[in-house]
Design a protein around this motif. Structure first.
Motif, PDB file in Angstrom:
ATOM      1  N   ARG A 209      13.709  56.119  13.401  1.00  0.00           N
ATOM      2  CA  ARG A 209      14.970  55.856  14.099  1.00  0.00           C
ATOM      3  C   ARG A 209      14.717  55.157  15.434  1.00  0.00           C
ATOM      4  NH1 ARG A 209      19.706  60.368  15.489  1.00  0.00           N
ATOM      5  NH2 ARG A 209      21.129  58.919  16.542  1.00  0.00           N
ATOM      6  N   MET A 210      13.667  55.577  16.140  1.00  0.00           N
ATOM      7  CA  MET A 210      13.344  54.940  17.412  1.00  0.00           C
ATOM      8  C   MET A 210      13.008  53.468  17.218  1.00  0.00           C
ATOM      9  SD  MET A 210      10.112  55.612  19.911  1.00  0.00           S
ATOM     10  CE  MET A 210       9.100  54.743  18.720  1.00  0.00           C
ATOM     11  N   MET A 211      12.288  53.154  16.134  1.00  0.00           N
ATOM     12  CA  MET A 211      11.848  51.781  15.907  1.00  0.00           C
ATOM     13  C   MET A 211      12.954  50.882  15.369  1.00  0.00           C
ATOM     14  SD  MET A 211       8.817  51.573  17.071  1.00  0.00           S
ATOM     15  CE  MET A 211       8.191  50.030  16.403  1.00  0.00           C
ATOM     16  N   ARG A 212      14.156  51.421  15.181  1.00  0.00           N
ATOM     17  CA  ARG A 212      15.280  50.552  14.794  1.00  0.00           C
ATOM     18  C   ARG A 212      15.719  49.661  15.950  1.00  0.00           C
ATOM     19  NH1 ARG A 212      19.043  55.246  12.199  1.00  0.00           N
ATOM     20  NH2 ARG A 212      17.678  55.846  10.472  1.00  0.00           N
ATOM     21  N   GLY A 213      15.249  49.962  17.147  1.00  0.00           N
ATOM     22  CA  GLY A 213      15.612  49.129  18.297  1.00  0.00           C
ATOM     23  C   GLY A 213      16.343  49.894  19.377  1.00  0.00           C
ATOM     24  N   THR A 214      16.160  51.226  19.432  1.00  0.00           N
ATOM     25  CA  THR A 214      16.792  52.037  20.481  1.00  0.00           C
ATOM     26  C   THR A 214      16.180  51.678  21.833  1.00  0.00           C
ATOM     27  OG1 THR A 214      17.141  53.848  18.933  1.00  0.00           O
ATOM     28  CG2 THR A 214      17.209  54.392  21.276  1.00  0.00           C
ATOM     29  N   SER A 215      17.027  51.369  22.795  1.00  0.00           N
ATOM     30  CA  SER A 215      16.557  50.912  24.111  1.00  0.00           C
ATOM     31  C   SER A 215      16.402  52.103  25.055  1.00  0.00           C
ATOM     32  CB  SER A 215      17.546  49.900  24.697  1.00  0.00           C
ATOM     33  OG  SER A 215      17.685  48.789  23.833  1.00  0.00           O
ATOM     34  N   PHE A 216      15.171  52.376  25.487  1.00  0.00           N
ATOM     35  CA  PHE A 216      14.954  53.541  26.345  1.00  0.00           C
ATOM     36  C   PHE A 216      13.829  53.339  27.357  1.00  0.00           C
ATOM     37  CE2 PHE A 216      12.069  53.908  22.814  1.00  0.00           C
ATOM     38  CZ  PHE A 216      10.920  54.479  23.326  1.00  0.00           C
ATOM     39  N   LEU A 217      13.103  52.235  27.303  1.00  0.00           N
ATOM     40  CA  LEU A 217      11.960  52.028  28.191  1.00  0.00           C
ATOM     41  C   LEU A 217      12.353  51.216  29.423  1.00  0.00           C
ATOM     42  CD1 LEU A 217       9.145  50.994  25.660  1.00  0.00           C
ATOM     43  CD2 LEU A 217       9.200  53.099  27.019  1.00  0.00           C
ATOM     44  N   ARG A 218      11.808  51.610  30.582  1.00  0.00           N
ATOM     45  CA  ARG A 218      11.863  50.740  31.753  1.00  0.00           C
ATOM     46  C   ARG A 218      10.586  49.908  31.722  1.00  0.00           C
ATOM     47  NH1 ARG A 218      12.775  52.479  37.993  1.00  0.00           N
ATOM     48  NH2 ARG A 218      11.167  54.010  37.599  1.00  0.00           N
ATOM     49  N   VAL A 219      10.738  48.604  31.512  1.00  0.00           N
ATOM     50  CA  VAL A 219       9.584  47.716  31.331  1.00  0.00           C
ATOM     51  C   VAL A 219       9.416  46.847  32.566  1.00  0.00           C
ATOM     52  CG1 VAL A 219       8.659  45.790  29.982  1.00  0.00           C
ATOM     53  CG2 VAL A 219       9.754  47.717  28.827  1.00  0.00           C
ATOM     54  N   ILE A 220       8.190  46.803  33.069  1.00  0.00           N
ATOM     55  CA  ILE A 220       7.879  45.947  34.213  1.00  0.00           C
ATOM     56  C   ILE A 220       6.737  45.003  33.835  1.00  0.00           C
ATOM     57  CG2 ILE A 220       8.656  47.593  35.953  1.00  0.00           C
ATOM     58  CD1 ILE A 220       5.723  48.391  36.376  1.00  0.00           C
ATOM     59  N   GLY A 221       6.657  43.882  34.527  1.00  0.00           N
ATOM     60  CA  GLY A 221       5.595  42.922  34.294  1.00  0.00           C
ATOM     61  C   GLY A 221       5.156  42.291  35.597  1.00  0.00           C
ATOM     62  N   ARG A 222       3.881  41.975  35.713  1.00  0.00           N
ATOM     63  CA  ARG A 222       3.372  41.290  36.915  1.00  0.00           C
ATOM     64  C   ARG A 222       3.105  39.824  36.571  1.00  0.00           C
ATOM     65  NH1 ARG A 222       1.412  42.264  41.818  1.00  0.00           N
ATOM     66  NH2 ARG A 222       1.533  44.544  41.582  1.00  0.00           N
ATOM     67  N   LEU A 223       3.727  38.926  37.344  1.00  0.00           N
ATOM     68  CA  LEU A 223       3.570  37.489  37.095  1.00  0.00           C
ATOM     69  C   LEU A 223       2.131  37.058  37.349  1.00  0.00           C
ATOM     70  CD1 LEU A 223       6.729  36.043  38.902  1.00  0.00           C
ATOM     71  CD2 LEU A 223       6.531  36.898  36.579  1.00  0.00           C
ATOM     72  N   LYS A 224       1.643  36.163  36.512  1.00  0.00           N
ATOM     73  CA  LYS A 224       0.339  35.577  36.761  1.00  0.00           C
ATOM     74  C   LYS A 224       0.388  34.738  38.044  1.00  0.00           C
ATOM     75  CE  LYS A 224      -1.493  35.442  32.050  1.00  0.00           C
ATOM     76  NZ  LYS A 224      -1.971  34.600  30.935  1.00  0.00           N
TER      77      LYS A 224
END
Length: 806
Positions: A209-224
């Motif tokens: 069920r989680m892999m169906r696309g449930t949105s729950f993560l706070r995602v961060i990224g560091r620019l190159k």
């Protein structure tokens, strides 16, 4: 030094002028410094991360389905992580609430489940120990804690690394101690204290069920290093398209990814409000400066004979300018000292007033920082220069012969000086009108907001949160048994009128869940609309006092084995089933399209924010759909602390290893929801009141000083036959002319300000004509009174005494 000593003597000779000028400026400088202190804490100090402006927070959303700024799903995160070339790395956090046991009474602590590179990507290094290792991300029971957690909960144990703490019934080994995390990033209330791994485990959700696309993560990224924000934004559509192509039937396959840098992200919700406040205090300072500059101009023009004598005996023009600039600088520096004291007293007050929504460390700013102190000093010196240069230049241009011919009292100055003084008065009035109008708009908006029908009763209602460990409460039936036992224990407590549990509470959201009508073709999962869904136990509507409008509520017969049922809101019934009776129809809910029979219609509530109009909401029985996060609600006339103790006692009887988090009254939550609007209303109202007072003092001071210097002229007029009414009319006319011009300019500025305040207003037009007229009328009346007092004094001048003084 001689000039400085002379300036001091001049200020001592005129204690009334000195006190008025210093207090006026001190108010402006003090308010500016206090607000700058908050702005420094919130916007300028920066996050204690490595190059935070190079770190971005990624969001998903779909405006067509009313989804904005939500989290990122696990498959989307993995697709972006593996397919992007613009970031040095992506990391994810799953915000979480842990039950800590083994250190005294059970307690709930806030934190999250992280990918192993999360703190490495932020550039946060542990004080002791290390961050997570890649091999620990999926299977290891390890934790990192903050310095506060280490010192307060573990007594600052020097052997903390390797020590075990029990979270949700599972021992975790501490591998690192981090610096205290900034509240601006992890939220003002509560503050996170502990983090673990296993970020892709979502309690209550199966992996499928989680892999169906449930949105729950706070995602961060560091620019190159060689990548710009614009390049990333330009590349995001390609990543979105790739995800949509590879996973066409995920819930979030139609989402669009957006991003914000960390500094923008943490101030997003209150940036507009603080820009407004800073503009308001700048207006107050400008009014104070124009006040004092006006008084200085009148004061210096009254010393033309002195200036002429100085120049006659050899003083240079530069020396004259220096003399008067020193005097104005002295006034501003003294005012800066008093203003710093005012700010020192004010700085701790505003965060306390705003503790419901301002993410400040500990919600208290205890002292002025060096940056703020330098700001105060710089502001004082700049203010003195701005106020003193023009009057000094004007004074130094005095005609030598005319100056020596003048009597001791002097005149009211040249025509150019009089025009400039009137311009200053008009500017004060214009700024005051703008501030008063802005404050009026925000006060009216707050009154509208606070009078909204929330749809539920908050009085005498207590709430708290419990997290159920998934190792112990593995499925919905076990959680159902727990809440049955808990509710029975709560209902046996004396003083409890009603008790219930739910998956969330009003004003704190409710997970947005997919739904569709069951009597029509089912749209693809990525095209289905969403609405807040609430899992509720029996007596929920009774406890929250939400009315049942049609059909029936849930009862003991609505079990996991029986027909799936659902209740919908009144607005939802009109929106989804226009002109139809929805009772008995089928609603397909969740990504699995579970069919549920609609058995009733309930009243609308404000489930997200007070200013959001009610929409579609649906409710499912706790026995048929629930998760390990339990919100308890108790209706009782006992005070909040007493209910907390009773609820914890009842919980301990059911499961002594659990604790209640965030116990508080619902009235407090409503107050928090109104917190920012209330703070803006109070502060802007205060600034507008001070601006009105300063404008009145400035108008009075300018007119009174001018009248005092024109005493001889007025005496001659009366001696030649002028009546008291003629003098009164003359002084009032001359005093009110710049006021009327300022009112016109202020109304035009207030119309422009209304457009800037539009996003902060609720159900009120930014161009409210009644409000503008009332504001202008109030200020005109105050200005008239400020002019009338010196005008009346002038009308009763004794011509013999006036001519003798001349």
């Amino acid at each position: 030094m001689n000039d400085l000593k002379f300036a001091l003597r001049q200020l001592r000779k005129s204690p009334g002028f000195s006190a008025l000028a210093i207090i006026t400026l001190a108010i402006g400088i003090g308010l500016n410094t206090a607000i700058f202190s908050l702005i420094n804490d919130l916007f300028l100090r920066g996050l204690p991360f490595k190059e935070p402006s190079r770190v971005v927070h990624l969001y998903g959303g779909d405006k067509s389905r009313d989804l904005e700024d939500i989290g990122v799903s696990a498959p989307r995160y993995q697709h972006f992580r593996d397919g992007q070339t613009m970031f040095d790395g992506l990391a994810g956090e799953n915000f979480f609430l842990f039950t800590l046991t083994g250190l005294g009474d059970p307690v709930q602590v806030f934190g999250g489940r992280l990918t192993s590179n999360y703190f490495d990507l932020l550039g946060v290094r542990p004080i002791i120990g290390r961050n997570f290792l890649p091999q620990e991300e999926e299977g290891a029971d390890v934790a990192v804690v903050t310095k506060n957690f280490w010192q307060k909960r573990l007594g600052g144990d020097p052997n903390v690394i390797g020590r075990s703490i029990t979270l949700d019934g599972t021992p975790h080994t501490i591998v690192g101690v981090l610096p205290n995390m900034p509240a601006t990033w992890f939220g003002a209330n509560p503050i996170a204290e502990v983090w673990t791994t296993k970020p892709f485990q979502l309690p209550g959700f199966s992996y499928e069920r989680m892999m169906r696309g449930t949105s729950f993560l706070r995602v961060i990224g560091r620019l190159k290093p060689n990548i710009t924000l614009q390049q990333v934004r330009a590349a995001l559509p390609s990543l979105d398209h790739g995800y949509r192509t590879q996973y066409p039937n995920k819930i979030d396959s139609g989402f669009t990814t957006t991003l914000r840098t960390l500094p923008e992200d943490v101030t997003q919700n209150f940036r507009a409000g603080f820009i407004t406040l800073f503009a308001a205090v700048c207006f107050v300072l400008l009014i104070a400066c124009s006040n004092v500059a006006n008084l200085l101009l009148v004061r210096f023009s009254g010393r033309r004979r002195e200036i002429a004598l100085r120049m006659a005996i050899g003083a240079s023009r530069a020396g004259i300018i220096r003399l008067f600039v020193l005097e104005s600088l002295l006034v501003s520096i003294l005012a800066g000292g008093v203003g710093a004291f005012v700010a020192w007293r004010l700085v701790p007050l505003v965060p306390k007033m705003a503790s419901n929504f301002l993410p400040l460390e500990g919600n208290v700013a205890t002292s002025l920082s060096l940056a703020v102190l330098f700001f105060t000093i710089g502001l004082s010196v700049l203010t003195g220069l701005l106020m003193g240069v023009y009057p000094a230049l004007q004074a130094s241009r005095a005609d030598l012969v005319d100056g020596l011919k003048e009597g001791g009292r002097g005149t009211s100055g040249s025509l150019r000086q009089q025009r400039f003084r009137k311009t200053l008065v008009g500017a004060q009035v214009a700024l005051s009108v703008t501030l008063l109008a802005g404050a009026g708009l925000l006060i009216s908006s707050f009154m509208r907001l606070s009078q909204q029908n929330l749809g539920f009763g908050s009085q005498h209602l207590w709430t708290g949160t419990i997290t159920l460990p998934t190792a112990q409460y593995t499925d919905a039936p076990s959680r159902q048994r727990f809440i049955e036992q808990l509710l029975n224990a709560l209902r046996d407590v004396p003083g409890v009128q009603s008790a219930t549990v739910s998956g969330d509470i009003p004003l704190n959201g409710g997970n947005r869940t997919l739904y569709a009508r069951g009597d029509r073709d089912l749209p693809p999962v990525e095209q289905r609309v969403t609405a807040p869904s609430h899992d509720v136990a029996p007596d929920f509507f009774k406890t929250w006092r939400i009315p049942l409008l049609a059909g029936r509520e849930f009862n003991e017969h609505d079990t996991a084995e029986s027909q799936n049922v659902v209740l919908i809101s009144q607005t939802g019934a009109k929106k989804v089933f226009p002109g139809e009776n929805p009772i008995g129809k089928t609603l397909l809910v969740t990504s699995a399209g579970t069919p549920c029979e609609i058995i009733g219609i309930v009243g609308d509530i404000r489930s997200q924010r007070i200013k959001e109009e009610p929409g579609m909401e649906f409710y499912r029985p706790w026995s048929q759909e629930n998760f390990p996060f339990v919100s308890v609600a108790v209706l009782s006339t006992l005070n909040s602390d007493a209910v907390t103790k009773l609820a914890q006692t009842a919980l301990s009887k059911v499961d002594p290893g659990l604790a209640i988090a965030l116990p508080q009254s619902m009235d407090a939550i409503v107050a928090q929801a109104l917190g920012q609007a209330r703070l803006m209303m109070i502060l802007l109202g205060l600034f507008a009141g001070i601006a009105l007072l300063l404008a009145a003092v400035g108008i009075y001071g300018a007119v009174a000083y001018s009248v005092a210097q024109r005493t001889g002229e007025i005496g001659v007029r009366i001696a030649l036959g002028a009546q008291a009414a003629d003098v009164l009319r003359l002084i009032l006319g001359q005093g009110m002319m710049p006021v009327l011009i300022g009112l016109a300019a202020g109304i035009a500025a207030a119309l422009a300000l209304g457009r800037l305040l539009r996003t902060q207003l609720y159900q009120i037009s930014p161009h409210n004509p009644t409000l503008l007229f009332t504001t202008a009328a109030v200020l005109a009346l105050v200005a008239l009174l400020a002019c009338f007092v010196p005008a009346r004094r002038a009308a009763h001048v004794d011509p013999i005494q006036a001519l003798r003084a001349e």
